[in-house]
Motif scaffolding. Sequence first.
Motif, PDB file in Angstrom:
ATOM      1  N   ARG A 119      17.689   8.431  -6.042  1.00 28.23           N
ATOM      2  CA  ARG A 119      16.755   7.526  -6.496  1.00 28.23           C
ATOM      3  C   ARG A 119      16.554   7.831  -8.002  1.00 28.23           C
ATOM      4  N   TYR A 120      16.472   6.921  -8.906  1.00 32.24           N
ATOM      5  CA  TYR A 120      16.262   6.870 -10.200  1.00 32.24           C
ATOM      6  C   TYR A 120      14.951   6.224 -10.783  1.00 32.24           C
ATOM      7  N   TYR A 121      14.333   6.909 -11.444  1.00 31.77           N
ATOM      8  CA  TYR A 121      12.852   6.352 -11.874  1.00 31.77           C
ATOM      9  C   TYR A 121      12.846   6.687 -13.540  1.00 31.77           C
ATOM     10  N   ASP A 122      12.378   5.313 -14.075  1.00 33.51           N
ATOM     11  CA  ASP A 122      12.197   5.719 -15.511  1.00 33.51           C
ATOM     12  C   ASP A 122      10.624   5.863 -15.717  1.00 33.51           C
ATOM     13  N   LEU A 123      10.142   7.006 -16.180  1.00 27.68           N
ATOM     14  CA  LEU A 123       8.772   6.993 -15.936  1.00 27.68           C
ATOM     15  C   LEU A 123       8.043   6.217 -17.178  1.00 27.68           C
ATOM     16  N   PRO A 181      11.987   2.252   0.144  1.00 28.59           N
ATOM     17  CA  PRO A 181      11.949   2.905  -0.958  1.00 28.59           C
ATOM     18  C   PRO A 181      10.826   3.505  -1.578  1.00 28.59           C
ATOM     19  N   LEU A 182       9.391   3.196  -0.972  1.00 29.78           N
ATOM     20  CA  LEU A 182       8.304   3.545  -1.159  1.00 29.78           C
ATOM     21  C   LEU A 182       8.090   4.933  -0.468  1.00 29.78           C
ATOM     22  N   SER A 183       8.929   5.437   0.307  1.00 26.51           N
ATOM     23  CA  SER A 183       8.672   6.614   0.758  1.00 26.51           C
ATOM     24  C   SER A 183       8.706   7.744   0.023  1.00 26.51           C
ATOM     25  N   PRO A 184       8.255   8.962   0.651  1.00 26.91           N
ATOM     26  CA  PRO A 184       8.530  10.153  -0.270  1.00 26.91           C
ATOM     27  C   PRO A 184       9.885  10.324  -0.912  1.00 26.91           C
ATOM     28  N   PRO A 185      10.003  10.539  -2.100  1.00 26.52           N
ATOM     29  CA  PRO A 185      11.293  10.579  -2.659  1.00 26.52           C
ATOM     30  C   PRO A 185      12.294  11.808  -2.266  1.00 26.52           C
ATOM     31  N   THR A 186      11.509  12.857  -1.166  1.00 32.22           N
ATOM     32  CA  THR A 186      12.455  14.181  -0.950  1.00 32.22           C
ATOM     33  C   THR A 186      12.934  13.710   0.402  1.00 32.22           C
ATOM     34  N   SER A 187      12.840  12.259   0.812  1.00 27.81           N
ATOM     35  CA  SER A 187      13.703  11.944   2.218  1.00 27.81           C
ATOM     36  C   SER A 187      14.692  10.877   1.475  1.00 27.81           C
TER      37      SER A 187
END
Lengths: 522, 372
Positions: A89-93, B51-57
């Motif tokens: 996952r890639y996020y731009d804060l 994709p709104l789930s916790p990013p640790t999964s």
Amino acid sequence: MLPRHNATAYSNGYPRNKGDTYSISPHRFQPRTTPPALRRRRALIIRLGLVLVCASLFGFFIWPGASLVPVLSLGLLSSNVGSELETVRYYDLSTVGGTARGWEREERILLCAPLRDAESHLRMFFAHLRNFTYPHHLIDLAFLVSDSKDRTLPLLSELLEELQADTDPKQPYGEISIIEKDFGQKVNQDVESRHGFAAQASRRKLMAQARNWLLSAALRPYHSWVYWRDVDVETAPFTILEDLMRHNKDVIVPNVWRPLPDWLGGEQPYDLNSWQESETALALADTLDEDAVIVEGYAEYATWRPHLAYLRDPYGDPDMEMDIDGVGGVSILAKAKVFRSGVHFPAFSFEKHAETEGFGKMAKRMQFSVVGLPHYTIWHLYEPSVDDIRHMEEMEQERIAHEKEETERQERMKKIKDQFADPNGQWEKDKTDIQNEAMKEKAKEEAAAKAKAADEAKAIADKSAGEAENKAPEKAAEKPAEKPADKPAENPAEKSAEKAIERAPEQKPVEQAPAKAAHTGF
Amino acid sequence: MGPVRSLRRTSPLTLLVGAVLCIVIIVFLFSPSSEDAAAARAKHAKAASNPLSPPTSAFRKSNDKNGVRVPPPVIHYHMNNVTTTSDPVANRETILILTPLARFYQQYWDNLMKLSYPHELITLAFIIPKNKEGNAATAALQEQITKTQKSGPEKLRFGSIIIERQDFDPPLASQSEAERHKMENQKARRAAMSRARNSLLFTTLGPSTSWVLWLDADVIETPPTLIQDLAAHDKPIIVPNCFQRYTDPKTKQMAERPYDFNSWQDSDTAKKLGEKLGPDEILLEGYAEMATYRTLMAYLSSDQGDPKQEINLDGVGGTALLVKAEVHRDGAMFPPFPFYHLIETEGFAKMAKRLGWSAFGLPNYKVYHYNE
């Protein structure tokens, strides 16, 4: 051994001509009867089929979840499993800083609500949720349910499932997390122990811990805002999120009041944790030890701070802002970047404050703007304190006693009327009798007077002319006739009768005492 | 031999053998053909649905292309069941490896790949500044990630990977060693570093993480069992000793020297110094102009020392740092402001202490820093 049925080989010693349709070789062997080969083969196929079915049944028993696809495709399609899955996952804060018009830019809000034994408030809270005007799919809900002894958890999940399954596409919210974590808190949640001074410091620290656990578990890189809301808010504008967001401040809180019963003044400031720092309080903080926590609204710490709550003017401009240092936790809207930078609810004494007040202090320490809106008010639920309840019970008893007295009095009146009939009738009769008597008397007197007058008149008439004769008797007759009908004579009697009736209730208790005792005996 | 005759002579034994063979083949086909496939399937089952789930999964990509928004489900997280024990592998405890990344070193990635902790239990998260250098680092990192996660062996793939780009600029244009360590630059640099660490931490922690390992991007060599070894001590906060390998100019041979001086035990001198400072000043370690006389863990290591030896610490360094997730969840973060005259990782140790947690160091358990 040579194959006997080989049609393409040199069965008869001559090469076969392929194009030739009439190539029936006279040398070809034609059996007279069909051999049992086919029949046997059929049996074999059936047998093989049976084995296959058995095997697959056996297989399904062992791996019930296995799909046929990888078997049929010999595992070539199984790589699909991996490609459907996204692990990166890639996020731009820098895109989630939060702006004044977040709903237009689709900014996501995390709504956090810590819960403990809150079953009774949940339905009211969900009514608020359904009414929010901020686009629901942009709001993620996170609840922390801790140490609850009532049905908070099942009711919460039930209401949330209902909300997410709503047929109105505008109702369902974004990501919904219910976090279950028990901290083993011994602190009672009832109003009295919740607001007692001695319990404050440790209670606030535990509350802070719960808030931090909730936030750290639910905050995601795509959130622009975080909204903290207590479930026991009774009245708040539906547009509260937009209203607070419009100010574009890092941390912002409305004024929190609560309605009161009329006998307590109708309304009251509720949240005293939003305040501006004062010199007195800073001086006081210096004298306290490291772990002490200053709590507002208690006589033990006189801080002389300007409280947001007391500055409310019901007709003031709701957009007016006021810089504050401590914030209350009933309804806080903060930019997510505040929490990302590390501001949290200190579960220790941070500059002599904990939880939401410490949060305000820490946000200030990191140069974030912290403001309150003194004239924008939301209303907290009124939960009567033990004193209030006692007072209300007293009032209720008083009311009941008063009512009882009233009905008793009415009953007594009725009784008196029944027992002593209606004295008025008697009096009327007496009155008329007296009047009649008086009339008779008068008539007699009149007659006597007339006779006398006639005698005198005769004597006078004998002496003078007749003009004055007619008037004098009339006047004399009128005066005595009116007198008996005059009230003043009867009034004292009536008054004394009334007095007697009034006095009666005072005397009654003596008679009623045994009756009452009998009642209470039941 | 023709088929007819062969069939005619088939004995029941042959049929039986055939049937058994059939079953064996089917068993082979149906059974998880390899550990990879099994792992993939297990991962797929565990993955979140959106994709709104916790990013640790990991999450399943949505196949719904017609744009209809499906409301996400209500999800319960049982945080009472999240454990942090001395045997994390057996208890299937998940670990979050957090790295503020300014430059990408291939050795760092190679070292990560060598970690023997089950990779599917590891989530990697990076925060990278939004500047030219950061873009280069992101590109290099993404190349390695693609190689590992898409085409690498299933066993080496990590549970999930998060890349974040910072929302503020680093205070210094240059990240060179000399510039970075100038004393006057330290406060601003470490304040920015704290904010980066906090941003990374609080957005990725999630509800199921058991451990958090802070690993700097320039730590290029650790024992492959780093996580298990540190976790075995079962301490809330534990730090190995960070060293640096270099070529000794005299002997022309490889040698090692201490690198991270932020792990220390407090001294009375330092406390007195702190009392004299203003509320916004900080105490720094490793600068001659500010002699604190603290006991530095860097100097406590001995060649033959027991790698399991523990010492108490009052300040910790962040080059490699294993923290139980509940310490962070209670609110222990890296103060970007002077907190008891301490900042960043040292301030973190202090804040954790205020919350009732304590820090420990392993002077003889070494990790190695990159040498410029």
